[in-house]
Design an enzyme around this catalytic site. Structure first.
Site, PDB file in Angstrom:
ATOM      1  N   CYS A  27       0.863  -1.184   0.000  1.00 38.22           N
ATOM      2  CA  CYS A  27       0.000   0.000   0.000  1.00 38.22           C
ATOM      3  C   CYS A  27       0.898   1.232   0.000  1.00 38.22           C
ATOM      4  CB  CYS A  27      -0.881  -0.030   1.253  1.00 38.22           C
ATOM      5  SG  CYS A  27      -1.932   1.425   1.424  1.00 38.22           S
ATOM      6  N   CYS A  53      -2.524  15.220   3.684  1.00 40.26           N
ATOM      7  CA  CYS A  53      -3.695  15.206   2.811  1.00 40.26           C
ATOM      8  C   CYS A  53      -4.547  16.414   3.170  1.00 40.26           C
ATOM      9  CB  CYS A  53      -4.483  13.920   3.061  1.00 40.26           C
ATOM     10  SG  CYS A  53      -5.913  13.688   1.982  1.00 40.26           S
ATOM     11  N   CYS A  84     -11.231  14.190   5.618  1.00 37.81           N
ATOM     12  CA  CYS A  84     -12.213  13.209   6.100  1.00 37.81           C
ATOM     13  C   CYS A  84     -12.133  13.144   7.634  1.00 37.81           C
ATOM     14  CB  CYS A  84     -11.942  11.840   5.485  1.00 37.81           C
ATOM     15  SG  CYS A  84     -12.026  11.854   3.687  1.00 37.81           S
ATOM     16  N   CYS A 126     -10.281  10.069   9.477  1.00 37.00           N
ATOM     17  CA  CYS A 126      -9.000   9.595   8.950  1.00 37.00           C
ATOM     18  C   CYS A 126      -7.814  10.256   9.655  1.00 37.00           C
ATOM     19  CB  CYS A 126      -8.941   9.879   7.445  1.00 37.00           C
ATOM     20  SG  CYS A 126      -7.436   9.281   6.658  1.00 37.00           S
ATOM     21  N   CYS A 149      -4.406   4.222   7.280  1.00 35.34           N
ATOM     22  CA  CYS A 149      -3.716   5.359   6.683  1.00 35.34           C
ATOM     23  C   CYS A 149      -3.284   6.411   7.683  1.00 35.34           C
ATOM     24  CB  CYS A 149      -4.646   6.075   5.703  1.00 35.34           C
ATOM     25  SG  CYS A 149      -5.627   4.970   4.760  1.00 35.34           S
TER      26      CYS A 149
HETATM   27  N1  SAH Z   1      -7.598   9.357  -0.460  1.00 33.61           N
HETATM   28  C1  SAH Z   1      -8.012   8.101  -1.019  1.00 33.61           C
HETATM   29  C2  SAH Z   1      -7.101   6.929  -0.719  1.00 33.61           C
HETATM   30  C3  SAH Z   1      -6.534   6.757   0.671  1.00 33.61           C
HETATM   31  S1  SAH Z   1      -7.454   5.994   1.946  1.00 33.61           S
HETATM   32  C4  SAH Z   1      -9.443   7.789  -0.614  1.00 33.61           C
HETATM   33  O1  SAH Z   1     -10.005   8.548   0.156  1.00 33.61           O
HETATM   34  O2  SAH Z   1     -10.011   6.837  -1.134  1.00 33.61           O
HETATM   35  C5  SAH Z   1      -7.968   4.385   1.463  1.00 33.61           C
HETATM   36  C6  SAH Z   1      -9.283   3.997   2.133  1.00 33.61           C
HETATM   37  O3  SAH Z   1      -9.114   3.828   3.560  1.00 33.61           O
HETATM   38  C7  SAH Z   1     -10.367   5.050   1.956  1.00 33.61           C
HETATM   39  O4  SAH Z   1     -11.589   4.433   1.659  1.00 33.61           O
HETATM   40  C8  SAH Z   1     -10.399   5.696   3.321  1.00 33.61           C
HETATM   41  O5  SAH Z   1     -11.620   6.345   3.544  1.00 33.61           O
HETATM   42  C9  SAH Z   1     -10.149   4.515   4.236  1.00 33.61           C
HETATM   43  N2  SAH Z   1      -9.740   4.842   5.621  1.00 33.61           N
HETATM   44  C10 SAH Z   1      -9.174   5.970   6.085  1.00 33.61           C
HETATM   45  N3  SAH Z   1      -8.972   5.905   7.417  1.00 33.61           N
HETATM   46  C11 SAH Z   1      -9.410   4.688   7.808  1.00 33.61           C
HETATM   47  C12 SAH Z   1      -9.486   4.016   9.065  1.00 33.61           C
HETATM   48  N4  SAH Z   1      -9.043   4.578  10.185  1.00 33.61           N
HETATM   49  N5  SAH Z   1     -10.020   2.772   9.090  1.00 33.61           N
HETATM   50  C13 SAH Z   1     -10.453   2.171   7.949  1.00 33.61           C
HETATM   51  N6  SAH Z   1     -10.397   2.749   6.748  1.00 33.61           N
HETATM   52  C14 SAH Z   1      -9.896   3.997   6.666  1.00 33.61           C
END
Ligand code: SAH
Length: 371
Positions: free
Chosen positions: A116, A123, A127, A130, A347
């Site tokens: 990954c 970023c 969100c 995140c 992430c």
């Molecule tokens: N910016 C991109 C890719 C990175 S995150 C995106 O938003 O898709 C990859 C995935 O992991 C995304 O679906 C994101 O929402 C999710 N993600 C982020 N934090 C997370 C967490 N703490 N637990 C599970 N999934 C998470």
């Protein structure tokens, strides 16, 4: 190979040899009157033999090596920390040459390992669940800095005699906000003269940057696209993903549909289950209605809790009920297998933790002491 022909127009000057897709390297060589086969030798040296330096490209004449060294570096991010989970997941915290830190995670599957990769330092999507977005965006990565993560993972696996077969672009950052570098990266790692990772074995995940979904469809790649949906209504999605104000659900779904029509490929909708927030039966029913018109599958993601965030993981019975409602509605559902939850592999979690002084170092057994 499917044409990854669009020239990355907005890329910074290439700095590293890893920044160059094959055709760009060929062009550079041609300008210097070098024969075209040098590009093949260089790709083989960099990606198949995995030479550690330009100097080590020993099948090149000395003068060419000198010219390459004058023009380029090779990214060699330094490993700052390594966490190893009992399930074999390895999380690397890597320092770039300017000291910025990124994360790269190696996961184990029945069908072999995947990596990954991170596309940005931080970023700016914001969100609310995140960890990656906590400190905002510092900068974009160059293509070579993304390639170097794959090489770091492959070098580690070389010791086990294992070949990396899959890549997910789901690390820190929004790949479609660093679009040109992401596309150049895809061209480099899929090139059969180099690492030769199958396009179908790569997934790019986006939070839903609508114009880029259309652009990506035009590339004619076989790379998989995943879209972070996480909520079935604008009201809830905006609360979880403020980017939804700019690109609301209707626009995202129209783009997803256009992507499927153009590429004839199934799109993946990612849906994190947050306890008491988006995991109710009415959410499942609304989600089924929303995605039904699109050739897609829904990937349910159990939330990996982030200490700085107010959310909890949906309880197991809720996850099962949510899944059953979708399946009863005829939706194809998968559930993300979790890797390395004990080492905070979601992430940005390791990087966020290291933003404060380095406290979690590799323990003697390779397993961090925390959590
Ligand atoms: N910016 C991109 C890719 C990175 S995150 C995106 O938003 O898709 C990859 C995935 O992991 C995304 O679906 C994101 O929402 C999710 N993600 C982020 N934090 C997370 C967490 N703490 N637990 C599970 N999934 C998470």
């Amino acid at each position: 190979m499917a044409a990854l022909t669009q020239e990355p127009a907005l890329l910074p000057e290439p700095k590293s040899l890893y920044d160059l897709p094959y055709e760009a390297l060929e062009a550079w060589l041609k300008e210097r009157g070098e024969p075209a086969y040098r590009a093949r030798q260089i790709f083989h040296g960099l990606y198949v033999r995995r030479a550690p330096s330009i100097e080590a490209l020993t099948d090149l004449p000395k003068a060419l090596r000198a010219a390459l060294k004058e023009a380029f570096v090779l990214d060699r991010p330094t490993e700052v920390a390594r966490d190893v989970a009992p399930d074999g997941t390895i999380k690397l915290l890597l320092a770039l040459e300017d000291g910025e830190m990124i994360e790269t995670v190696i996961m184990r599957h029945r069908y072999g390992p995947s990596v990954c990769v991170t596309t940005q330092v931080g970023c700016r999507i914001g969100c609310t669940f995140c960890a990656s977005t906590l400190g905002g965006l510092k900068r974009n990565l160059r293509p070579g800095e993304i390639v170097a993560q794959v090489l770091a993972a492959q070098r580690l696996l070389d010791a086990e005699g294992v070949r990396l077969g899959r890549i997910v672009v789901m690390g820190i950052g929004e790949p479609f906000e660093n679009y040109d570098a992401t596309v150049a990266f895809l061209r480099i790692v899929t090139d059969p003269r180099g690492l030769g990772i199958g396009q179908r074995h790569i997934t790019v995940s986006t939070s839903g940057i609508v114009p880029r979904i259309y652009d990506f469809a035009e590339l004619g790649l076989q790379v998989r696209l995943a879209l972070s949906l996480h909520a079935p209504t604008d009201e809830l999605r905006t609360r979880l993903m403020p980017i939804n104000k700019k690109y609301p659900l209707a626009d995202v779904m129209t783009a997803a549909k256009a992507y499927v029509e153009k590429t004839r490929r199934r799109i993946t909708f990612e849906y994190i289950l947050l306890g008491g927030v988006n995991d109710r039966p009415e959410h499942a029913r609304a989600l089924a209605e929303l995605v039904r018109p699109v050739f897609s599958l829904v990937n349910l993601i159990p939330y990996n809790p982030v200490p700085e965030r107010p959310y909890v993981r949906a309880p197991e019975p809720e996850i099962r009920r949510f899944r059953a409602i979708l399946e009863d509605a005829g939706i194809v559902v998968t559930r993300r297998r979790e890797h390395g939850t004990t080492i905070a592999a979601a992430c940005g979690q390791l990087r966020a933790r290291h933003a404060v002084p380095l406290t979690v170092r590799l323990g003697a057994a390779g397993v961090p002491s925390e959590r």
